[in-house]
Enzyme design. Sequence first.
Site, PDB file in Angstrom:
ATOM      1  CB  THR A  39      -0.824  -0.001   1.395  1.00 17.01           C
ATOM      2  OG1 THR A  39      -1.663  -1.156   1.165  1.00 17.01           O
ATOM      3  CG2 THR A  39      -1.907   1.291   1.323  1.00 17.01           C
ATOM      4  CG  HIS A  42      -0.557   0.301  -4.708  1.00 18.20           C
ATOM      5  ND1 HIS A  42      -0.447   0.348  -6.134  1.00 18.20           N
ATOM      6  CD2 HIS A  42      -0.502  -0.837  -4.310  1.00 18.20           C
ATOM      7  CE1 HIS A  42      -0.810  -1.018  -6.373  1.00 18.20           C
ATOM      8  NE2 HIS A  42      -0.598  -1.656  -5.226  1.00 18.20           N
ATOM      9  CD  GLU A  62       3.161  -3.583   6.858  1.00 14.34           C
ATOM     10  OE1 GLU A  62       2.351  -4.332   5.890  1.00 14.34           O
ATOM     11  OE2 GLU A  62       4.575  -3.794   6.865  1.00 14.34           O
ATOM     12  CB  CYS A  91     -17.101   6.500  12.236  1.00 12.43           C
ATOM     13  SG  CYS A  91     -18.371   5.512  11.593  1.00 12.43           S
ATOM     14  CB  CYS A  94     -21.063   4.297   9.125  1.00 13.01           C
ATOM     15  SG  CYS A  94     -19.868   2.959   9.069  1.00 13.01           S
ATOM     16  CB  CYS A  97     -19.382   0.917  12.598  1.00  8.74           C
ATOM     17  SG  CYS A  97     -17.738   1.512  11.881  1.00  8.74           S
ATOM     18  CB  CYS A 105     -15.523   2.283   8.727  1.00 10.00           C
ATOM     19  SG  CYS A 105     -15.871   3.923   9.587  1.00 10.00           S
ATOM     20  CB  ILE A 174       0.828 -10.868   1.332  1.00 11.72           C
ATOM     21  CG1 ILE A 174       0.924  -9.615   2.067  1.00 11.72           C
ATOM     22  CG2 ILE A 174      -0.319 -11.421   1.600  1.00 11.72           C
ATOM     23  CD1 ILE A 174       0.441  -9.475   3.618  1.00 11.72           C
ATOM     24  CB  SER A 254      -2.546  -8.929  -4.561  1.00 11.21           C
ATOM     25  OG  SER A 254      -3.618  -8.811  -5.532  1.00 11.21           O
TER      26      SER A 254
END
Length: 333
Positions: A39, A42, A62, A91, A94, A97, A105, A174, A254
């Site tokens: 992430t 990206h 992490e 939150c 919502c 959640c 969320c 992963i 992924s």
Amino acid sequence: MKAAVFYGTEDIRVEEKEMEPLGENELLLKVKACGICGTDIHILKGEKGSASVTPPVVLGHEFSGEVVKVGSKVTQFSVGDRVSVDPNIYCGECSFCKSGKPQLCEQLTALGINIDGGFAEYCKIPAANAMKFPSHIPFEAAALAEPLSCCIHGIDLAEISTGQKVAIIGGGAIGLIMTQLAVFNGASYVLLSEPIKKRRDLALQLGADKVIDPTKEMIGTAEFDTVIECAGNKNAIETALKIVKRGGTVLFFSVPSPNEQIMINPYEIYQKELTIKGSFINPSTFGRAMDLIIHNKIKLEPLISHTFGVDDIKAAFETQPNPNAVKVLIRFD
């Protein structure tokens, strides 16, 4: 404090940053270790994270560290505690959640995504997002509780039954965690497909029954009860749909490029009665991840291939996608 601040596409700078005041329900951590995630790659490329990113922000979700200060209303933590951090903040209000799906969320925020995270000497976090771990656990392993917790959520969704055959496509950090969890969950046979020999060798050490190089060998078609896709490219995603057996499950785990497109044959899904699932972050699995680490039920340290100091954050980001890398960590002494 010294921090690596993301300013925009391909723009991350190490600089001195003022620490913000500590809230009454927060902890101040001296960060010890922080992993680079797909992430993060990206985001650096200007693509989406798990939530919207508005720079400038300190990335890194992490991570683990030592508590150096506690907020006035915090009672469950003390200075000196070693903690790992669940970065996701929900939150609680919502519909998602309230229906038990906080990962969806509508107001999801996350440390290291749109709130300053772990690529800094110090980081303030909500006390509710911290989990203690004992001194025999290295900070480096504890930093990887977050990706492990995400994998546990994925394994839950895959619903692997004892004795099933499982294929995992992609042998990065992963895929190697998924290999161990598939074995742990009772798979009778686990195959990992990965073009890089170093990662294939690691997979065998960590419990895979067979590894193949997909550039040289085809995976048998319609052979696996469950296929877990961990590579993030078009070929891997399409292969997953080809090799799952009738009535099987494909888990897309992924983080592909948001612009990636694949070809799907709807008739094949119908005719094979396939179950196709996605998996997003780590709702309610962080504690289970820490328990696996604390009780030495999963091996994370062999996945750490490179470590860098924060001053070398650019080199670390360049190294993570390298074929010789598995998991790259930023360490703070």
